[in-house]
Write an enzyme that holds these catalytic residues in place. Structure first.
Site, PDB file in Angstrom:
ATOM      1  N   ARG A  45      40.118  55.193  52.738  1.00  0.00           N
ATOM      2  CA  ARG A  45      39.842  56.527  51.934  1.00  0.00           C
ATOM      3  C   ARG A  45      40.695  56.079  50.625  1.00  0.00           C
ATOM      4  O   ARG A  45      41.696  55.759  50.367  1.00  0.00           O
ATOM      5  CB  ARG A  45      40.982  57.474  52.750  1.00  0.00           C
ATOM      6  CG  ARG A  45      41.166  58.700  51.858  1.00  0.00           C
ATOM      7  CD  ARG A  45      41.753  59.901  52.476  1.00  0.00           C
ATOM      8  NE  ARG A  45      40.750  60.419  53.304  1.00  0.00           N
ATOM      9  CZ  ARG A  45      40.958  61.743  53.850  1.00  0.00           C
ATOM     10  NH1 ARG A  45      41.958  62.263  53.628  1.00  0.00           N
ATOM     11  NH2 ARG A  45      39.938  62.186  54.756  1.00  0.00           N
TER      12      ARG A  45
ATOM     13  N   HIS B 281      31.875  62.026  51.689  1.00  0.00           N
ATOM     14  CA  HIS B 281      32.733  62.175  52.884  1.00  0.00           C
ATOM     15  C   HIS B 281      31.792  61.906  54.276  1.00  0.00           C
ATOM     16  O   HIS B 281      31.813  62.844  54.922  1.00  0.00           O
ATOM     17  CB  HIS B 281      33.845  63.433  53.087  1.00  0.00           C
ATOM     18  CG  HIS B 281      34.698  63.426  53.974  1.00  0.00           C
ATOM     19  ND1 HIS B 281      35.029  62.170  54.655  1.00  0.00           N
ATOM     20  CD2 HIS B 281      35.654  64.278  54.375  1.00  0.00           C
ATOM     21  CE1 HIS B 281      36.070  62.272  55.521  1.00  0.00           C
ATOM     22  NE2 HIS B 281      36.536  63.822  55.271  1.00  0.00           N
TER      23      HIS B 281
ATOM     24  N   GLN C  72      32.810  62.901  57.906  1.00  0.00           N
ATOM     25  CA  GLN C  72      32.927  64.403  58.145  1.00  0.00           C
ATOM     26  C   GLN C  72      31.547  65.125  58.272  1.00  0.00           C
ATOM     27  O   GLN C  72      31.489  65.903  59.247  1.00  0.00           O
ATOM     28  CB  GLN C  72      33.627  65.005  57.032  1.00  0.00           C
ATOM     29  CG  GLN C  72      33.987  66.564  57.111  1.00  0.00           C
ATOM     30  CD  GLN C  72      34.808  66.721  58.408  1.00  0.00           C
ATOM     31  OE1 GLN C  72      36.009  66.123  58.212  1.00  0.00           O
ATOM     32  NE2 GLN C  72      34.358  67.646  59.335  1.00  0.00           N
TER      33      GLN C  72
ATOM     34  N   ASP D  61      34.673  74.747  51.541  1.00  0.00           N
ATOM     35  CA  ASP D  61      35.725  73.529  51.487  1.00  0.00           C
ATOM     36  C   ASP D  61      36.512  73.948  50.436  1.00  0.00           C
ATOM     37  O   ASP D  61      36.571  74.858  49.732  1.00  0.00           O
ATOM     38  CB  ASP D  61      35.180  72.022  51.056  1.00  0.00           C
ATOM     39  CG  ASP D  61      36.114  71.133  51.088  1.00  0.00           C
ATOM     40  OD1 ASP D  61      37.127  71.262  51.554  1.00  0.00           O
ATOM     41  OD2 ASP D  61      35.885  69.911  50.243  1.00  0.00           O
TER      42      ASP D  61
ATOM     43  N   CYS E  85      35.843  71.385  56.835  1.00  0.00           N
ATOM     44  CA  CYS E  85      36.200  70.177  57.251  1.00  0.00           C
ATOM     45  C   CYS E  85      37.750  69.946  57.250  1.00  0.00           C
ATOM     46  O   CYS E  85      38.096  69.116  58.020  1.00  0.00           O
ATOM     47  CB  CYS E  85      36.089  68.956  55.984  1.00  0.00           C
ATOM     48  SG  CYS E  85      36.598  69.370  54.398  1.00  0.00           S
TER      49      CYS E  85
ATOM     50  N   ARG F  70      35.047  64.543  64.718  1.00  0.00           N
ATOM     51  CA  ARG F  70      35.462  63.631  63.916  1.00  0.00           C
ATOM     52  C   ARG F  70      35.576  62.051  64.674  1.00  0.00           C
ATOM     53  O   ARG F  70      35.142  61.080  64.394  1.00  0.00           O
ATOM     54  CB  ARG F  70      36.870  63.661  62.829  1.00  0.00           C
ATOM     55  CG  ARG F  70      36.491  64.642  61.920  1.00  0.00           C
ATOM     56  CD  ARG F  70      35.547  64.090  60.768  1.00  0.00           C
ATOM     57  NE  ARG F  70      36.084  62.832  60.225  1.00  0.00           N
ATOM     58  CZ  ARG F  70      36.869  62.421  59.302  1.00  0.00           C
ATOM     59  NH1 ARG F  70      37.417  63.723  58.570  1.00  0.00           N
ATOM     60  NH2 ARG F  70      37.237  61.417  58.823  1.00  0.00           N
TER      61      ARG F  70
HETATM   62  N1  NVA Z   1      37.133  68.133  49.341  1.00  0.00           N
HETATM   63  C1  NVA Z   1      38.384  67.535  49.728  1.00  0.00           C
HETATM   64  C2  NVA Z   1      37.917  67.385  51.241  1.00  0.00           C
HETATM   65  C3  NVA Z   1      39.378  66.916  52.123  1.00  0.00           C
HETATM   66  C4  NVA Z   1      38.846  66.626  53.576  1.00  0.00           C
HETATM   67  C5  NVA Z   1      39.216  66.670  48.992  1.00  0.00           C
HETATM   68  O1  NVA Z   1      38.698  65.673  48.525  1.00  0.00           O
HETATM   69  O2  NVA Z   1      40.310  66.632  48.921  1.00  0.00           O
HETATM   70  N1   CP Z   2      38.898  66.532  56.788  1.00  0.00           N
HETATM   71  C1   CP Z   2      39.531  65.504  56.779  1.00  0.00           C
HETATM   72  O1   CP Z   2      38.924  64.617  56.353  1.00  0.00           O
HETATM   73  O2   CP Z   2      40.708  65.856  56.975  1.00  0.00           O
HETATM   74  P1   CP Z   2      42.263  64.670  56.602  1.00  0.00           P
HETATM   75  O3   CP Z   2      42.216  64.851  54.963  1.00  0.00           O
HETATM   76  O4   CP Z   2      43.215  65.347  57.396  1.00  0.00           O
HETATM   77  O5   CP Z   2      41.834  63.293  56.967  1.00  0.00           O
END
Ligand code: NVA
Ligand code: CP
Length: 317
Positions: free
Chosen positions: A114, A141, A144, A236, A276, A304
């Site tokens: 990540r 992502h 997800q 989201d 998500c 997930r």
């Molecule tokens: N769009 C959000 C998704 C979190 C799982 C982010 O990037 O923070």
């Molecule tokens: N949806 C998702 O990726 O959640 P986290 O940021 O908690 O991993």
């Protein structure tokens, strides 16, 4: 007696999963495996398919679901999962991604990463000799979206011919939905406010996939147009990780893009609501929708784990 000369065979390019397009041609097999693993677990008969495999999960950003779902899922399949927080590792002190990728490849069978930047993920993949999986970047992502397709299959049955709508920020989730819908034969619509639409390069790539699949792609600034008759409606956060400095401006700009019951009532009968998580109820969606009868948000979170288990089995065995 002659000594055999050792030949060095260069490693084949590892099958990285940096975005949805890398899953082209594999999505149905992964989803099928995920459903099978979930059913096997329910029957108490989960095979140790990752026995002897080690997966490193590297975090440059916060996580709840991704971290725990990879860790627990790998353990369930008899594998070993090790977590590296960038902030407390040498990555956080400036060690190069090039060296990190090469070193981690000596320890593990796969690297899940990540990153705050998609370029970092690409650099990791460039220098890793084991598969690298995107666990969220600013661009995509994919894990997800695999979970979301599994969840919709559970609730709606086969996805081909259905319409998937995303309302909100043209962010990493919007991108992976745009690219992922044609791979399962779904039409996709995105409604975003002016100035917050998806990346144009992603849209062009998604349009090409949609043309090939014979599916539709619609971009609009009007949530009602995008939601009308849709079988699934997702949103989201309006403030993704890294966007915190723009919070006040974004809250103003996204007014009118909240998913509430009145908007959901314009979708098809039986439509599902997806997010998500983490959610900010009262902003991108109301608490009533998120915790109402149309919501599948907690199924998405569970799935997930199953799709990531299936993905790792697909990549490593
Ligand atoms: N769009 C959000 C998704 C979190 C799982 C982010 O990037 O923070
Ligand atoms: N949806 C998702 O990726 O959640 P986290 O940021 O908690 O991993």
């Amino acid at each position: 007696m002659s000594l055999a000369v050792a030949t060095t065979v260069p490693p084949a390019t590892a099958p990285h999963v940096l975005g949805m397009a890398d899953l082209d041609g594999h999505v149905h097999a992964i989803l099928e495996k995920a459903h099978e693993l979930k059913a096997q677990a329910a029957a108490g008969a989960l095979p140790p398919l990752l026995a002897g495999k080690t997966v490193l999960v590297v975090f440059e950003r916060n996580s709840t679901r991704t971290r725990i779902s990879f860790e627990v899922g790998i353990q369930k399949l008899g594998g070993v999962c090790s977590i590296l927080d960038a902030a407390t590792s040498q990555l956080g002190r400036g060690e190069s991604i090039e060296d990190t990728a090469a070193v981690l490849s000596r320890y593990a069978d796969a690297i899940v990463y990540r990153s705050s930047s998609h370029a970092n993920l690409q650099e990791m993949a460039e220098h890793a000799t084991v598969p690298v999986v995107n666990a969220l970047t600013d661009l995509e992502h994919p894990c997800q979206v695999l979970a979301d397709w599994m969840t919709l299959e559970e609730h709606l049955g086969p996805l081909a011919g259905k319409t998937f709508t995303y309302v909100g920020d043209g962010n990493n989730m919007a991108h992976s939905y745009l690219l992922g819908a044609p791979l399962v034969g779904m039409d996709v619509r995105v409604a975003a406010p002016p100035g917050y639409g998806p990346d144009w390069g992603v849209v062009e790539q998604a349009e090409a996939l949609a043309v090939r699949a014979g599916t539709d792609l619609l971009l609009t600034e009007r949530p009602g147009e995008a939601v009308a008759g849709a079988h699934a409606v997702a949103t989201d956060t309006w403030i993704s990780m890294g966007d915190e400095a723009e919070e006040a401006q974004r809250l103003a700009d996204f007014a009118g893009y909240r998913v509430d019951d009145a908007l959901m009532d314009q979708a098809a009968p039986g439509a599902r609501f997806l997010h998500c998580l983490p959610g900010h109820w009262g902003h991108e969606a109301t608490h009533a929708v998120a915790h109402g009868p149309r919501s599948v948000i907690h199924d998405q979170a569970e799935n997930r784990m199953w799709v990531q288990m299936a993905l790792l089995v697909h990549l490593l065995t």
